[in-house]
Enzyme design. Structure first.
Site, PDB file in Angstrom:
ATOM      1  N   GLY A  52       0.831  -1.200   0.000  1.00 22.89           N
ATOM      2  CA  GLY A  52       0.000   0.000   0.000  1.00 22.89           C
ATOM      3  C   GLY A  52       0.862   1.245   0.000  1.00 22.89           C
ATOM      4  O   GLY A  52       2.010   1.230  -0.451  1.00 22.89           O
ATOM      5  N   SER A  53       0.324   2.333   0.531  1.00 21.82           N
ATOM      6  CA  SER A  53       1.011   3.615   0.485  1.00 21.82           C
ATOM      7  C   SER A  53       2.169   3.658   1.468  1.00 21.82           C
ATOM      8  O   SER A  53       2.185   2.952   2.486  1.00 21.82           O
ATOM      9  CB  SER A  53       0.032   4.747   0.811  1.00 21.82           C
ATOM     10  OG  SER A  53      -0.313   4.718   2.184  1.00 21.82           O
TER      11      SER A  53
ATOM     12  N   GLU B 281       5.770  -3.417   0.801  1.00 18.24           N
ATOM     13  CA  GLU B 281       5.828  -3.160  -0.642  1.00 18.24           C
ATOM     14  C   GLU B 281       5.015  -1.898  -0.853  1.00 18.24           C
ATOM     15  O   GLU B 281       3.786  -1.933  -0.844  1.00 18.24           O
ATOM     16  CB  GLU B 281       5.271  -4.361  -1.411  1.00 18.24           C
ATOM     17  CG  GLU B 281       5.728  -4.424  -2.859  1.00 18.24           C
ATOM     18  CD  GLU B 281       4.811  -3.650  -3.782  1.00 18.24           C
ATOM     19  OE1 GLU B 281       5.105  -2.452  -4.040  1.00 18.24           O
ATOM     20  OE2 GLU B 281       3.815  -4.222  -4.233  1.00 18.24           O
ATOM     21  N   LEU B 282       5.725  -0.770  -1.025  1.00 15.67           N
ATOM     22  CA  LEU B 282       5.073   0.526  -0.953  1.00 15.67           C
ATOM     23  C   LEU B 282       5.045   1.214  -2.310  1.00 15.67           C
ATOM     24  O   LEU B 282       5.136   0.574  -3.349  1.00 15.67           O
ATOM     25  CB  LEU B 282       5.780   1.389   0.100  1.00 15.67           C
ATOM     26  CG  LEU B 282       5.910   0.727   1.482  1.00 15.67           C
ATOM     27  CD1 LEU B 282       6.663   1.622   2.446  1.00 15.67           C
ATOM     28  CD2 LEU B 282       4.541   0.361   2.052  1.00 15.67           C
TER      29      LEU B 282
ATOM     30  N   CYS C 233       1.967   0.584  -8.754  1.00 16.71           N
ATOM     31  CA  CYS C 233       3.099   1.215  -8.082  1.00 16.71           C
ATOM     32  C   CYS C 233       4.318   1.328  -8.983  1.00 16.71           C
ATOM     33  O   CYS C 233       5.228   2.111  -8.689  1.00 16.71           O
ATOM     34  CB  CYS C 233       3.447   0.446  -6.809  1.00 16.71           C
ATOM     35  SG  CYS C 233       3.789  -1.302  -7.070  1.00 16.71           S
TER      36      CYS C 233
ATOM     37  N   GLU D 249       3.610   9.840  -5.700  1.00 17.41           N
ATOM     38  CA  GLU D 249       3.015   8.782  -6.516  1.00 17.41           C
ATOM     39  C   GLU D 249       1.636   9.231  -6.987  1.00 17.41           C
ATOM     40  O   GLU D 249       0.722   9.405  -6.180  1.00 17.41           O
ATOM     41  CB  GLU D 249       2.902   7.488  -5.707  1.00 17.41           C
ATOM     42  CG  GLU D 249       2.353   6.328  -6.505  1.00 17.41           C
ATOM     43  CD  GLU D 249       2.317   5.051  -5.686  1.00 17.41           C
ATOM     44  OE1 GLU D 249       2.692   3.994  -6.212  1.00 17.41           O
ATOM     45  OE2 GLU D 249       1.898   5.113  -4.509  1.00 17.41           O
TER      46      GLU D 249
END
Length: 496
Positions: free
Chosen positions: A246-247, A266-267, A300, A394
């Site tokens: 996520g963020s 996992e950003l 992402c 992002e």
């Protein structure tokens, strides 16, 4: 170009799994339900069960109760459960694809890729069960170790909490569940509130496969709900590991709150693509369009920053602008659609605001950016200031920003001038440039002459800096979710 599709009729999720939430070895009643709506037109997809903190604690208790049993499951049972789920999912793939389109609003073409990758993840995790082993250690490298036998094995880290994002709900859940089960860890998965349905169905298939093999269904559980449910799960000190996609902001908060529990993150990212002077400009322009707008930009590692060497800027931008205008926009159920509605109106308004901010600051909007039937048309910005959100942060929408630089050294510096570092790519025909990129770029993956979003689920995947910690991909996630246990033995002989 706008596309349209016919209505799909009844949701494919109807009656596919029991009502409630899969907690323990049964499905329990949820305290509330919430409508899941098709992001493209707002029509109802299905009602989804909503959990609470009490159910989160219930799930942790149930996972702990079967932790030792799951950790001792024979390899053939864990492998069979993953293969059985793979077979069940493959047999219903068209229904899963249709459900993913409805709950995410993502174009059908991207949902098909998501199912393909989910199947590969399940299959690869099943294969990795046979490779979960240790090694012997030569303890006699020191005189004190003479006569000692040494080896290490891998043991499950314990109960895993897996939290997935909304953009690839089925795949991201599989990235958490499949390696956990392969490693012998019970897992509690929490899907994003907007997209729980496909994950619920996947968990049902896994639990049925476990039941068929005589294994506890509580090895795989699911709890829905808001941030309070996530906090209850991730701050429970009995948890062995948390895996979050996520963020960056939420991931950092989870890491702080969960400490000292192991956290895999996992950003986000603002992936860069560098166009060298010797690049195949047609291939590079195709890659920017393919990599910048897939999943409506909600990925992402979608191309967000394009850095082109000055000497080819004019020619490259002309080719890119022409291609962006040809991207099909419209109903995500249409196989031709490449960009459709974002997950919700708030996301759409945020992206529009960022675009307006860039234009006001002097950037040129040379394509797209307007909203038609709730869909942001693929946007192409030139000469974006480095301090603006569409460059620094992002975007998570169909926006590509282009800047030019005098040379490759400056391009690589500009790639690295970011708090993110997930994937980046370079287009070049020179081998020395390719290896310079591999050496210089501060990212988790460097891709040469392909989109930075290229990802195979058999490779180690993850980032550096604010893009995360740890690696996904079944083989590498299994290593993350196990701990080594060293054995040192001095054999003795009983005297007669």
């Amino acid at each position: 170009m706008t596309t349209h599709a016919e209505p799909v009729g009844e949701s494919p999720v109807a009656k596919e799994f029991p009502e409630g939430l899969p907690i323990g070895d049964t499905w329990v009643e949820a305290p509330a339900t919430e409508d899941v709506r098709f992001p493209y037109d707002g029509t109802l997809v299905a009602g989804a069960p909503i959990g609470d903190t009490a159910l989160a604690r219930h799930a942790v208790d149930a996972a702990l109760a079967v932790r030792e049993r799951v950790g001792r499951l024979p390899s053939h049972i864990r492998r069979a459960a993953l293969l059985g789920t793979h077979e069940a999912l493959a047999s219903r793939r068209a229904d899963f694809e249709r459900l993913l389109v409805l709950e995410t609003g993502k174009p059908l073409v991207d949902c098909r890729v998501e199912v393909d990758r989910t199947l590969l993840t399940l299959l690869t995790a099943a294969e990795e069960v046979a490779r979960l082993h240790g090694e012997t250690v030569p303890l006699d490298l020191l005189p004190s170790g003479e006569g000692l036998l040494g080896f290490w094995t891998r043991k499950p880290i314990g109960v895993v909490v897996g939290i997935a994002g909304f953009n690839y709900p089925l795949l991201l859940a599989a990235h958490k569940i499949a390696p956990s089960l392969a490693a012998g860890c019970p897992i509690i998965v929490k899907p994003a509130p907007q997209t729980p349905l496909a994950t619920l169905w996947l968990v049902h298939l896994l639990r049925e496969a476990l039941r068929a093999g005589g294994a506890p269904q509580a090895a795989v559980q699911l709890v829905t709900g808001g941030p309070e449910v996530g906090i209850a799960l991730t701050t429970d000190r009995r948890i062995g590991a948390v895996s979050f996609t996520g963020s960056a902001a939420v991931g950092h908060q989870i890491a702080r709150d969960a400490a000292p529990t192991k956290v895999l993150l996992e950003l986000g990212s603002n992936a860069a693509l560098v166009v060298a002077a010797d690049a195949d400009l047609d291939a590079a322009a195709d890659a920017v369009v393919r990599g910048g707008y897939y999943a409506s930009g909600q990925a992402c590692i979608s191309v967000q920053r394009v850095i082109v060497v000055d000497s080819v800027r004019k020619e490259f931008v002309a080719r890119l602008t022409e291609r962006v205008a040809q991207v099909a926009v419209g109903d995500p159920r249409d196989p031709q659609t490449r960009v459709s509605a974002l997950i919700d109106k708030r996301s759409t308004e945020r992206v529009r605001a960022w675009l307006a901010e860039a234009v006001e600051a002097g950037a040129s909007l040379v394509a797209g950016g307007s909203v038609t039937d709730g869909v942001i048309e693929p946007a192409l910005l030139l000469d974006v200031d480095r301090a603006l959100a569409v460059w620094d942060e992002e975007v998570f929408g169909p926006v590509v920003a282009v800047r030019s630089v005098p040379d490759l050294e400056t391009a690589f510096d500009l790639v690295n001038d970011s708090r993110y570092g997930l994937h980046a790519s370079v287009y070049t025909s020179a081998l020395d440039t390719a290896f310079a990129a591999l050496d210089r770029l501060e990212v988790g993956g460097v891709v040469v002459n392909e989109v930075p979003g290229f990802r195979s689920d058999v490779m180690p995947y993850g980032g550096v800096k604010d893009s995360g910690a740890g690696r996904e991909g079944p083989r590498f996630a299994i290593e993350e979710l196990t701990v080594t246990r060293m054995a040192v033995i001095r054999p003795t002989m009983k005297k007669p």
